[in-house]
Design a protein around this motif. Structure first.
Motif, short mmCIF file in Angstrom:
data_model
loop_
_atom_site.label_atom_id
_atom_site.label_comp_id
_atom_site.label_asym_id
_atom_site.label_seq_id
_atom_site.Cartn_x
_atom_site.Cartn_y
_atom_site.Cartn_z
N ALA A 8 1.14 -1.39 0.40
CA ALA A 8 -0.12 0.11 0.04
C ALA A 8 0.77 1.28 -0.08
CB ALA A 8 -0.98 -0.17 1.26
N LEU A 9 0.28 2.27 -0.58
CA LEU A 9 0.53 3.99 -0.44
C LEU A 9 0.10 4.73 0.29
CD1 LEU A 9 2.56 6.19 -1.32
CD2 LEU A 9 1.08 6.33 -3.15
N LEU A 10 0.92 4.66 1.54
CA LEU A 10 -0.65 5.55 2.51
C LEU A 10 -0.41 7.00 2.20
CD1 LEU A 10 -2.42 4.18 4.04
CD2 LEU A 10 -0.52 2.93 3.28
N ILE A 11 -1.57 7.94 1.75
CA ILE A 11 -1.13 9.27 2.13
C ILE A 11 -1.92 10.16 3.68
CG2 ILE A 11 -2.26 11.58 1.20
CD1 ILE A 11 -3.39 9.50 -1.94
N ASP A 12 -0.84 9.79 4.24
CA ASP A 12 -0.82 10.34 5.72
C ASP A 12 -1.37 11.91 5.78
OD1 ASP A 12 -0.34 8.15 6.19
OD2 ASP A 12 1.77 8.84 7.24
N HIS A 39 -11.28 0.46 10.69
CA HIS A 39 -10.17 1.66 10.84
C HIS A 39 -10.37 2.94 10.58
CE1 HIS A 39 -7.89 -2.22 12.19
NE2 HIS A 39 -7.98 -2.16 10.83
N PRO A 40 -11.77 3.30 10.46
CA PRO A 40 -11.96 4.62 10.09
C PRO A 40 -10.87 5.23 10.34
CG PRO A 40 -12.85 4.98 12.88
CD PRO A 40 -11.80 3.13 12.23
N GLN A 41 -9.88 5.24 10.38
CA GLN A 41 -8.86 5.99 9.79
C GLN A 41 -8.27 6.04 8.79
OE1 GLN A 41 -8.05 3.21 11.68
NE2 GLN A 41 -6.40 3.37 12.00
N PHE A 42 -8.80 5.13 7.98
CA PHE A 42 -8.25 5.65 6.49
C PHE A 42 -9.85 5.17 5.74
CE2 PHE A 42 -5.28 1.67 8.76
CZ PHE A 42 -4.11 2.67 8.84
N THR A 43 -9.71 5.90 4.50
CA THR A 43 -10.17 6.47 3.03
C THR A 43 -9.61 5.59 2.19
OG1 THR A 43 -11.61 8.15 3.96
CG2 THR A 43 -11.89 7.85 2.06
N SER A 44 -10.17 4.35 1.46
CA SER A 44 -10.02 3.66 -0.06
C SER A 44 -9.52 4.95 -0.75
CB SER A 44 -9.39 2.08 0.32
OG SER A 44 -9.97 1.49 0.86
N LEU A 45 -8.63 4.55 -1.86
CA LEU A 45 -8.93 5.55 -3.12
C LEU A 45 -9.20 4.26 -4.37
CD1 LEU A 45 -6.62 8.55 -2.83
CD2 LEU A 45 -9.28 8.35 -2.51
N ALA A 55 -4.75 4.74 -0.07
CA ALA A 55 -5.63 5.04 1.67
C ALA A 55 -4.99 6.46 1.60
CB ALA A 55 -5.66 4.37 1.85
N VAL A 56 -6.23 7.69 1.91
CA VAL A 56 -5.95 8.16 3.20
C VAL A 56 -5.65 8.02 4.10
CG1 VAL A 56 -6.07 11.19 3.45
CG2 VAL A 56 -6.42 9.87 1.16
N GLN A 57 -4.70 8.43 5.22
CA GLN A 57 -4.24 7.57 6.55
C GLN A 57 -5.20 9.16 7.35
OE1 GLN A 57 -1.74 5.64 7.34
NE2 GLN A 57 -2.32 5.23 10.04
N SER A 58 -5.80 9.59 8.49
CA SER A 58 -5.68 10.33 9.04
C SER A 58 -5.05 10.60 10.16
CB SER A 58 -7.05 10.73 9.35
OG SER A 58 -7.11 11.21 10.67
N ALA A 62 2.52 15.34 10.80
CA ALA A 62 2.63 15.86 10.06
C ALA A 62 2.12 14.99 8.38
CB ALA A 62 3.78 16.42 9.27
N PRO A 63 1.82 16.05 6.97
CA PRO A 63 1.35 15.16 5.96
C PRO A 63 2.83 14.44 5.42
CG PRO A 63 1.96 18.14 5.96
CD PRO A 63 1.38 17.39 7.34
N ARG A 64 2.21 13.31 5.22
CA ARG A 64 3.72 12.39 4.38
C ARG A 64 3.73 11.06 4.04
NH1 ARG A 64 4.62 11.24 10.42
NH2 ARG A 64 2.87 9.60 10.33
N PHE A 65 3.68 10.81 2.94
CA PHE A 65 3.35 10.21 2.25
C PHE A 65 4.32 8.24 2.86
CE2 PHE A 65 3.06 12.35 -1.05
CZ PHE A 65 1.15 12.67 -1.59
#
Length: 126
Positions: A8-12, A39-45, A55-58, A62-65
């Motif tokens: 996976a690639l996560l967009i934190d 896992h509500p902190q994740f939204t799949s793309l 996915a975007v992870q809340s 700081a923002p990162r990948f």
């Protein structure tokens, strides 16, 4: 011997910006956004990167990948990456969180993908 692959690639994204980030990445990549009910902190793309969960992870940071690497032997894969220069900084839900040279994060986790996909795409390590 063990096997691993990028899973996976996560967009934190900081929690306060997560909804806007989900809307942006969904529209920018032209894919649906689906919250993960377990896992509500994740939204799949779904479909953003074929063969790789995106996915975007809340996060409270700081923002990162970051990358998730799935493996059939978490301890062996973690040791392999540490030998290459990574440093373990945490554990979370059965995965090992590593900071790799250059400062990026990598999470090493048990196999999550379909077993046939994992068998077809995983690299074998001594």
């Amino acid at each position: 011997m063990h096997r691993s692959r990028v899973y996976a690639l996560l967009i934190d994204t900081p929690e306060a910006d997560a909804a806007d980030a989900v809307a942006f990445w969904s529209a920018a990549l032209g894919v649906p956004a689906e919250p993960d009910s377990s896992h509500p902190q994740f939204t799949s793309l779904h479909g953003a990167l074929p063969g790789i969960v995106t996915a975007v992870q809340s996060v409270d940071d700081a923002p990162r990948f970051h990358l998730d690497i799935e493996t059939d032997d978490v301890e062996a894969e973690t040791a392999r990456l540490i030998a290459l220069g990574a440093k373990q900084i945490a554990r979370w839900l059965g995965c090992h969180v590593l900071r790799v040279p250059g400062g990026h994060l990598v999470c090493v986790l048990p196999v999550e993908s379909d077993p046939e996909l994992f068998a077809a795409e995983a690299r074998v390590w001594p």
